[in-house]
Design a protein around this motif. Structure first.
Motif, PDB file in Angstrom:
ATOM      1  N   GLY A  43      28.957  60.970  49.350  1.00 26.81           N
ATOM      2  CA  GLY A  43      28.825  59.837  48.431  1.00 26.81           C
ATOM      3  C   GLY A  43      28.695  58.513  49.157  1.00 26.81           C
ATOM      4  O   GLY A  43      27.875  57.664  48.807  1.00 26.81           O
ATOM      5  N   LEU A  44      29.503  58.322  50.212  1.00 25.82           N
ATOM      6  CA  LEU A  44      29.432  57.089  50.988  1.00 25.82           C
ATOM      7  C   LEU A  44      28.090  56.945  51.697  1.00 25.82           C
ATOM      8  O   LEU A  44      27.521  55.851  51.766  1.00 25.82           O
ATOM      9  N   ARG A  45      27.571  58.069  52.223  1.00 24.55           N
ATOM     10  CA  ARG A  45      26.293  58.028  52.934  1.00 24.55           C
ATOM     11  C   ARG A  45      25.160  57.648  51.977  1.00 24.55           C
ATOM     12  O   ARG A  45      24.304  56.833  52.307  1.00 24.55           O
ATOM     13  N   PHE A  46      25.183  58.242  50.808  1.00 21.42           N
ATOM     14  CA  PHE A  46      24.166  57.925  49.802  1.00 21.42           C
ATOM     15  C   PHE A  46      24.191  56.424  49.474  1.00 21.42           C
ATOM     16  O   PHE A  46      23.160  55.760  49.428  1.00 21.42           O
ATOM     17  N   LEU A  47      25.401  55.908  49.259  1.00 20.67           N
ATOM     18  CA  LEU A  47      25.554  54.502  48.890  1.00 20.67           C
ATOM     19  C   LEU A  47      25.138  53.573  50.018  1.00 20.67           C
ATOM     20  O   LEU A  47      24.416  52.591  49.804  1.00 20.67           O
ATOM     21  N   SER A  48      25.550  53.870  51.243  1.00 16.63           N
ATOM     22  CA  SER A  48      25.296  52.963  52.364  1.00 16.63           C
ATOM     23  C   SER A  48      23.830  52.927  52.769  1.00 16.63           C
ATOM     24  O   SER A  48      23.362  51.938  53.339  1.00 16.63           O
ATOM     25  N   ARG A  49      23.085  54.024  52.493  1.00 21.02           N
ATOM     26  CA  ARG A  49      21.674  54.072  52.888  1.00 21.02           C
ATOM     27  C   ARG A  49      20.725  53.536  51.827  1.00 21.02           C
ATOM     28  O   ARG A  49      19.548  53.317  52.129  1.00 21.02           O
ATOM     29  N   THR A 108      21.554  56.101  35.800  1.00 21.38           N
ATOM     30  CA  THR A 108      20.202  56.665  35.714  1.00 21.38           C
ATOM     31  C   THR A 108      19.605  56.952  37.083  1.00 21.38           C
ATOM     32  O   THR A 108      18.734  57.812  37.216  1.00 21.38           O
ATOM     33  N   TYR A 109      20.057  56.274  38.098  1.00 16.13           N
ATOM     34  CA  TYR A 109      19.458  56.320  39.430  1.00 16.13           C
ATOM     35  C   TYR A 109      20.030  57.439  40.296  1.00 16.13           C
ATOM     36  O   TYR A 109      19.304  58.079  41.051  1.00 16.13           O
ATOM     37  N   CYS A 110      21.343  57.677  40.183  1.00 19.72           N
ATOM     38  CA  CYS A 110      22.007  58.646  41.062  1.00 19.72           C
ATOM     39  C   CYS A 110      21.794  60.078  40.566  1.00 19.72           C
ATOM     40  O   CYS A 110      21.801  60.331  39.366  1.00 19.72           O
ATOM     41  N   PRO A 111      21.619  61.040  41.475  1.00 21.06           N
ATOM     42  CA  PRO A 111      21.580  62.447  41.073  1.00 21.06           C
ATOM     43  C   PRO A 111      22.873  62.817  40.346  1.00 21.06           C
ATOM     44  O   PRO A 111      23.958  62.418  40.784  1.00 21.06           O
ATOM     45  N   PRO A 112      22.801  63.567  39.223  1.00 21.61           N
ATOM     46  CA  PRO A 112      24.003  63.882  38.443  1.00 21.61           C
ATOM     47  C   PRO A 112      25.124  64.522  39.262  1.00 21.61           C
ATOM     48  O   PRO A 112      26.297  64.217  39.046  1.00 21.61           O
ATOM     49  N   ALA A 113      24.777  65.382  40.212  1.00 21.86           N
ATOM     50  CA  ALA A 113      25.811  66.063  41.003  1.00 21.86           C
ATOM     51  C   ALA A 113      26.568  65.104  41.916  1.00 21.86           C
ATOM     52  O   ALA A 113      27.661  65.418  42.379  1.00 21.86           O
ATOM     53  N   LEU A 114      25.994  63.935  42.167  1.00 24.35           N
ATOM     54  CA  LEU A 114      26.621  62.950  43.048  1.00 24.35           C
ATOM     55  C   LEU A 114      27.216  61.770  42.298  1.00 24.35           C
ATOM     56  O   LEU A 114      27.843  60.903  42.914  1.00 24.35           O
ATOM     57  N   LEU A 115      27.025  61.723  40.968  1.00 25.82           N
ATOM     58  CA  LEU A 115      27.365  60.511  40.228  1.00 25.82           C
ATOM     59  C   LEU A 115      28.838  60.141  40.369  1.00 25.82           C
ATOM     60  O   LEU A 115      29.172  58.965  40.554  1.00 25.82           O
TER      61      LEU A 115
END
Length: 425
Positions: free
Chosen positions: A217-223, A344-351
């Motif tokens: 989750g942190l990697r997704f957010l930071s990138r 709406t932007y984040c993949p549901p499995a990562l929300l």
């Protein structure tokens, strides 16, 4: 599936109405707590500005401690069940304050314990609720649903903050927290009545550690080029907002000289602005585009923070009312735009994990800001503290304006490849 019976809009959907009523009840309680908890500390226990600031920090401290793992747990467990448990814990803790007061056993340490436990419950509840809204609503209704939830939250804060002030003046400061406990029970009943089936979280093919899931989750957010600046902006704004709000009740009571009832009326001006901002949010997004609406409203609202340190007795109270109102408008529009974008932007499995990473950063700085406000209030005085914190707040909108968000009219609806590289295969 969410939103199957959606031809009449979100209010035509029974489950969303129940969610809205439940959130309205808990929002009313949160509005009461915002004023009642520091009033108990100041009027009943004689707390100093530093102690009030640290008490406000204690409410938000759990975001720094458990905010990140909360998202991983939310992605593993039924979200509605998490919300119900959190409601029951909060109701019990808030009810314990007036009981201790009636037994003449209330101490400042009790208030700190309530703040920490209820703050922890709020971490899990808010993370789960943000991820639960797309369960109840179809994707195309999320903006409308979030706007109505924001209207409800801001409106109930108006009632809650004014009710807390008048309740403290008429019945005593601790009674407001008993009302807060009752609102959590109402919210629980509403959640129990929701019929939409929540899909079980998908089982991982291989065991995944909590640390690894948090890291994803942190990697997704930071990138991500859009989520990252929005989180930085939110964190900075919250640091400064909560820094001055931590000592606001003390400032109004001891420096300006207003009574408990007037404190509730003045503080609710921000919530009135929040109601207007939430009502305008979807309309502004349709007319200007969500990214442009976000930038323009923040550019207008943030400088009004400079009116708050000018507050004084008599006509100078208007300075506080106007500044708080316009800031409330900007904060509400930002909450609707950013919340809908993330859903709406984040993949549901990562929300759940991305939401908790975002909120842990944003809400975690509230704890730091609250403590900072208390320290500054004790060290340099209350009015100088307001100036120190509102001066940079007036310029925070530049963090959004000079980011990729400020260079587009509409925010994207799917994650860009750079961010997707951080999601699990």
């Amino acid at each position: 599936m969410p939103g199957e019976a959606n031809r009449g809009g979100v209010l035509a959907q029974r489950d969303f109405r129940l969610l809205l009523v439940g959130e309205t009840a808990s929002g009313l309680g949160n509005g009461i707590t915002t004023v009642a908890l520091p009033l108990v500390a100041v009027l009943v226990l004689g707390a100093t500005a530093l102690e009030v600031g640290l008490l406000a920090a204690a409410v938000w401290l759990p975001w720094l401690v458990v905010g990140l793992p909360a998202g991983a747990w939310v992605d593993r467990l039924p979200r509605r069940r998490i919300m119900i448990v959190c409601n029951l814990v909060s109701a019990t803790m808030y009810a314990s304050v007036p009981v201790a007061g009636w037994l003449d056993a209330l101490r400042l340490t009790h208030l700190f314990a309530v703040a920490v436990v209820c703050g922890t419950s709020a971490v899990f509840f808010n993370t789960a609720c943000h991820a639960y809204v797309p369960v109840v609503l179809a994707r195309r209704h999320l903006a409308d649903g979030n706007a109505k939830l924001q209207v409800s939250e801001a409106g109930t804060r108006v009632l809650g903050r004014s009710a807390a002030g008048f309740t403290a003046q008429v019945l005593g400061a601790t009674v407001g927290l008993l009302l807060d406990a009752l609102t959590f029970l109402v919210s629980t009943v509403c959640l129990l009545g929701i019929r939409t089936r929540e899909e079980r979280p998908a089982r991982r093919a291989e065991a995944s550690s909590l640390v690894r899931e948090v890291t994803v989750g942190l990697r997704f957010l930071s990138r991500d080029p859009y989520l990252r600046p929005l989180v930085i902006y939110g964190a900075t704004l919250n640091l400064l907002l909560m820094g001055y709000q931590a000592v606001l009740v003390v400032f109004l009571v001891r420096t300006v000289g207003v009574g408990a009832g007037a404190v509730g009326l003045l503080v609710m001006c921000a919530s009135l602005g929040g109601v207007l901002g939430a009502l305008l949010a979807t309309r502004l997004c349709r007319r200007w585009g969500d990214a442009r609406a976000l930038v323009l409203t923040q550019a207008v609202a943030c400088p009004f923070a400079l009116l708050l340190p000018l507050t004084g007795p008599g006509p100078r109270l208007l300075s506080f009312a106007v500044g708080a109102f316009v800031l409330g408008v900007g904060v509400a529009v930002g909450n609707v735009v950013v919340g809908t974008f993330r859903q709406t932007y984040c993949p549901p499995a990562l929300l759940g994990r991305v939401s908790s990473a975002s909120m842990a950063t944003n809400q975690g700085t509230i704890a730091i800001g609250s403590a900072l406000g208390g320290v500054l209030g004790s060290a340099i005085g209350l009015r100088p503290t307001l100036w120190v914190l509102t001066a940079p707040l007036a310029l925070t909108w530049l963090l959004v304006a000079f980011s990729p968000v400020g260079r587009t009219r509409e925010l994207p609806r799917t994650a860009v490849p750079a961010a997707e590289a951080g999601s699990p295969r």
